[in-house]
Design an enzyme around this catalytic site. Structure first.
Site, PDB file in Angstrom:
ATOM      1  N   LYS A   8      -3.587  -0.147   8.728  1.00  0.00           N
ATOM      2  CA  LYS A   8      -3.789  -1.160   7.690  1.00  0.00           C
ATOM      3  C   LYS A   8      -2.485  -1.878   7.389  1.00  0.00           C
ATOM      4  O   LYS A   8      -1.417  -1.265   7.323  1.00  0.00           O
ATOM      5  CB  LYS A   8      -4.302  -0.519   6.394  1.00  0.00           C
ATOM      6  CG  LYS A   8      -5.711   0.005   6.469  1.00  0.00           C
ATOM      7  CD  LYS A   8      -6.289   0.263   5.089  1.00  0.00           C
ATOM      8  CE  LYS A   8      -5.675   1.459   4.421  1.00  0.00           C
ATOM      9  NZ  LYS A   8      -6.412   1.829   3.183  1.00  0.00           N
ATOM     10  N   ARG A  16      -6.815  -8.459  -9.063  1.00  0.00           N
ATOM     11  CA  ARG A  16      -7.471  -9.747  -9.306  1.00  0.00           C
ATOM     12  C   ARG A  16      -8.924  -9.478  -9.655  1.00  0.00           C
ATOM     13  O   ARG A  16      -9.374  -8.327  -9.624  1.00  0.00           O
ATOM     14  CB  ARG A  16      -7.410 -10.611  -8.041  1.00  0.00           C
ATOM     15  CG  ARG A  16      -7.968  -9.879  -6.807  1.00  0.00           C
ATOM     16  CD  ARG A  16      -8.063 -10.758  -5.589  1.00  0.00           C
ATOM     17  NE  ARG A  16      -8.270 -10.014  -4.357  1.00  0.00           N
ATOM     18  CZ  ARG A  16      -9.424  -9.520  -3.940  1.00  0.00           C
ATOM     19  NH1 ARG A  16     -10.487  -9.668  -4.697  1.00  0.00           N
ATOM     20  NH2 ARG A  16      -9.520  -8.873  -2.802  1.00  0.00           N
ATOM     21  N   LYS A  49       0.812  -1.219   0.000  1.00  0.00           N
ATOM     22  CA  LYS A  49       0.000   0.000   0.000  1.00  0.00           C
ATOM     23  C   LYS A  49       0.845   1.268   0.000  1.00  0.00           C
ATOM     24  O   LYS A  49       0.484   2.267  -0.629  1.00  0.00           O
ATOM     25  CB  LYS A  49      -0.970  -0.023   1.181  1.00  0.00           C
ATOM     26  CG  LYS A  49      -2.100  -1.037   1.011  1.00  0.00           C
ATOM     27  CD  LYS A  49      -3.069  -0.988   2.169  1.00  0.00           C
ATOM     28  CE  LYS A  49      -4.301  -1.846   1.890  1.00  0.00           C
ATOM     29  NZ  LYS A  49      -4.019  -3.233   1.613  1.00  0.00           N
ATOM     30  N   GLU A  67     -10.042   0.926  -5.864  1.00  0.00           N
ATOM     31  CA  GLU A  67     -10.973   1.290  -4.799  1.00  0.00           C
ATOM     32  C   GLU A  67     -10.719   2.721  -4.327  1.00  0.00           C
ATOM     33  O   GLU A  67      -9.571   3.136  -4.149  1.00  0.00           O
ATOM     34  CB  GLU A  67     -10.836   0.317  -3.625  1.00  0.00           C
ATOM     35  CG  GLU A  67     -11.127  -1.131  -4.017  1.00  0.00           C
ATOM     36  CD  GLU A  67     -11.294  -2.050  -2.817  1.00  0.00           C
ATOM     37  OE1 GLU A  67     -10.926  -1.638  -1.694  1.00  0.00           O
ATOM     38  OE2 GLU A  67     -11.798  -3.170  -2.999  1.00  0.00           O
ATOM     39  N   GLY A 100      -9.279  -7.565   1.753  1.00  0.00           N
ATOM     40  CA  GLY A 100     -10.422  -8.314   2.257  1.00  0.00           C
ATOM     41  C   GLY A 100     -10.771  -8.000   3.695  1.00  0.00           C
ATOM     42  O   GLY A 100     -11.393  -8.810   4.383  1.00  0.00           O
TER      43      GLY A 100
END
Length: 715
Positions: free
Chosen positions: A194, A328, A152, A311, A200
């Site tokens: 995070k 994915r 990230k 996202e 997920g």
């Protein structure tokens, strides 16, 4: 010398370019960077997504190869595959996450390509590289794109350089508690912690103040190590009440990249999506275009190939900021397919074989609206606790052009404690959002499951909430509307109790008739279940259980085969028959002149009634001498809510705890669950140590109440 003939399919099929061929034991293979013909694909996954890929592969004439663990030996994806290979015991680390075992099967089976699905190895850089080294096509992006977008902190820098809006935060190498806590204070609470390799909802926690930062950090690290074998964290400002909006992108090897519009996935629990829709509600054409263009910029910045999802966090003013890219196919990809008329798995296979994108941006048209509801084995009334167990009864709405049932289980299958508890995805399409939502609710009422707790009733409450109907969704939707979404249980009405009693009476009569057919004495008195008596009306008393309440029902058998049922002071006129349709039993009945036809399932002393008005359960009390251990758990202590591993023990014998204090942390269904004290008292005994496995309902801790001051002393 034998001749070698190479055939070249048309441009509409999967193509092969002869200039980049090499010979291997499995036939023609690609030299790095070439294009290959895919005739056999290994799906390195299980359950719903494995079945989904197999359906498209079959449609395209591509043979499918499954892999399975001991827990999945008899599963649906194994039955659907053309070939299936065993790869180990149930734990994912020893089966579906084992790169060596998966690659060995790919080589043994002669698979030309590997489709990783989602989860497991789908975003594993090393696995993508290993496939390439073996001359096997990895159906996904280049390993460099997985690496860049999977970390990230790295992805934030790349996105910023590409002109994609981002939220500021700390993505540095110093991972000490002190540095992270200092950065959090500078960013300003609340902050999001995070895992840099997360996804997920795993390895993700919100710290709302400095006092709980370290506790949340430790919890996120533990979960990240378990899920990704990497506990490096980043800290970002947490945007209150945002929307989670993501864009489906697709790239090919020829430099083309397109977006297939956005999905709104705001309604979540535990940072995991449960209902998704496309397109996003109340998003203007201009914002939609800007979202799509930003997502394509993100994809092109890493030379993306294949299906991906970018996202974004969106605030109330529709400003949006890059959050992460999933390299994915997403769980919720069907809603994008429904509004664009595409098959994204087919696109994946074609693009992986070197073809250009089937459609360019101007060719992709948005039509209608689509919802996806994820049906889980979980207990929404117990903090969405995941469940496991057999699907004793399973019936679904009929699939058609506008209704899809994406699942990997059948009636009689077991939802395993070793994997994600998703049972199915219900996907619907309508001309507009209102029509699609109406269709979703209609189909949810037709989705009937007996054997374990599900979230179907919760999904009905959620999709019927006025604010959801209005499209006013944020990631805080569930906590904001908690009271509406979790109403107090409604006791079945008198009419429903009569239906349950009628179902029991008719089932008894059916069993009696079956006895008569097999008996050598057709006139045996044991072969009559009509309740008829000469000159006397037959009465019987039934006791039914409604939650903690028992209800007495007096059933009078009338000569015309009807029944009079008395509950308290009220008498009901009841008639009915059992009907069987499509393997299911229906109760065609009338109560006080009102006709209905609920689905009837009688299992384990419980009558389950399903209708378009809702579902009800009415039980037959079990005598005390036959009753097993109370389902409420062990007396005076805490029990395991499900099978799992004890990650952390926080107490020892002799410790004093208050109600709600944390006692242990369990890891089950890839999630952490904190076990808390059911009452105040003193720890008498701890039954499990860290790292040990506890079965469902196993006593974890023995707890005794503190003796009140003066108790047992002289008077």
């Amino acid at each position: 010398m034998a001749a070698v003939i190479l055939s070249f399919p048309t441009l509409q099929s999967l193509r092969i370019f002869a200039q980049n061929l090499s010979w291997t034991k499995r036939g023609v293979r690609l030299v790095s960077g070439g294009v290959g013909r895919i005739e056999k694909v290994l799906i390195a996954n299980r359950g719903e997504i494995a079945c989904r890929v197999m359906r498209t592969a079959k449609k395209m004439g591509v043979r499918s190869v499954a892999v399975y663990s001991d827990a999945d030996r008899d599963s649906m994806h194994v039955a659907m595959a053309d070939e299936a290979y065993h790869i180990g015991p149930p734990p994912s680390q020893q089966s579906y996450l084992s790169m060596e075992k998966v690659l060995e099967v790919a080589k043994r089976s002669g698979s030309h390509a590997v489709h990783p699905g989602y989860g497991f190895l789908s975003e594993n850089t090393e696995f993508a590289e290993a496939c390439k080294q073996e001359g096997i096509i990895f159906i996904g992006p280049p390993s460099s794109a997985i690496r860049d977008m999977g970390i990230k902190s790295t992805s934030k820098y790349i996105m910023s350089a590409a002109g994609v809006p981002i939220i500021g935060g700390y993505h540095g190498e110093d991972q000490s508690n002190e540095r992270l806590q200092t950065e959090a204070a500078q960013i300003g609470y609340p902050v999001m912690i995070k895992a840099v390799r997360g996804g997920g909802g795993k390895g993700m926690r919100i710290a709302r103040s400095e006092s709980d930062f370290l506790e949340q950090l430790e919890s996120a690290r533990r979960e990240a190590r378990k899920s990704f074998n990497d506990d490096v964290m980043l800290v970002e400002k947490f945007v209150e009440d945002p929307r989670h909006v993501e864009v489906q992108v697709f790239g090919d090897m020829h430099g083309n990249a397109v977006y297939l519009f956005e999905r709104d996935c705001s309604v979540q629990r535990r940072h995991q999506k449960i209902i998704e829709e496309a397109p996003g509600p109340d998003i203007s054409a201009e914002v939609r275009r800007k979202l799509g263009e930003a997502a394509v910029k993100a994809a092109k910045a890493v030379d993306y190939v294949g299906a991906g999802t970018v996202e974004f966090i969106m605030d109330a003013q529709h400003n949006f900021y890059f959050m992460e890219m999933n390299t994915r196919l997403q769980v919720e990809h069907p809603v994008s397919e429904m509004i664009t008329g595409t098959d994204l798995v087919e696109w994946q296979l074609r693009v992986a074989a070197g073809e250009r994108l089937p459609l360019l941006q101007d060719d992709i048209i948005l039509r209608g609206h689509s919802f996806e509801a994820r049906i889980y084995a979980e207990d929404p009334n117990n903090d969405f606790l995941p469940g496991a167990g057999p699907l004793l009864h399973l019936s679904t709405p009929s699939a058609d052009q506008h209704t899809r049932i994406e699942t990997g289980v059948r009636e009689g299958d077991e939802v395993s404690a070793h994997y994600d508890p998703m049972i199915a995805k219900l996907v619907v399409w309508g001309e507009d959002r209102s029509a699609a939502l109406k269709k979703l609710r209609y189909c949810l009422r037709q989705y009937n499951i007996v054997g374990l707790n599900t979230n179907i009733d919760f999904l009905l409450s959620l999709s019927g909430h006025p604010e959801f109907e209005a499209g006013n969704v944020t990631t805080s939707f569930i906590p904001q509307h908690y009271a509406d979404l979790f109403p107090a249980p409604v006791t079945p009405c008198g009419e429903t109790i009569c239906q349950a009693a009628l179902g029991l009476v008719l089932q008894e009569r059916k069993h009696t008739q079956e006895f008569t057919h097999t008996s050598t004495d057709p006139f045996s008195p044991f072969g009559s279940g009509s309740g008829w008596r000469n000159n006397v009306k037959f009465n019987r008393n039934m006791t039914l259980q409604l939650g903690d309440q028992k209800v007495d029902v007096v059933v009078v058998y009338n000569k015309d085969c009807s029944y009079s049922m008395q509950i308290g002071e009220v008498v009901y006129d009841v008639t009915g028959e059992l009907e069987t349709e499509g393997g299911a039993s229906f109760l065609h009945c009338s109560v006080n002149g009102v006709k209905s036809r609920p689905k009837l399932v009688i299992l384990d002393n419980t009558v389950h009634l399903f209708s378009m008005e809702g579902s009800s359960q009415v039980s037959v009390p079990v005598p005390k001498y036959l009753a097993g251990v109370s389902s409420s758990g062990a007396q005076g202590g805490a029990v395991a809510p499900m099978t799992g591993t004890i990650e952390k023990v926080m107490v020892k014998a002799g410790d004093t705890v208050a109600v709600g204090d944390p006692l242990m942390v369990m890891n089950a269904m890839k999630m952490e669950h904190t076990i808390r004290a059911p009452k105040s008292g003193v720890i008498k005994r701890v039954f499990f140590s860290e790292g040990s496995q506890a079965n469902r309902h196993a006593p974890l801790i023995e707890l005794e109440e503190e003796a009140e001051e003066g108790e047992g002393g002289s008077q």
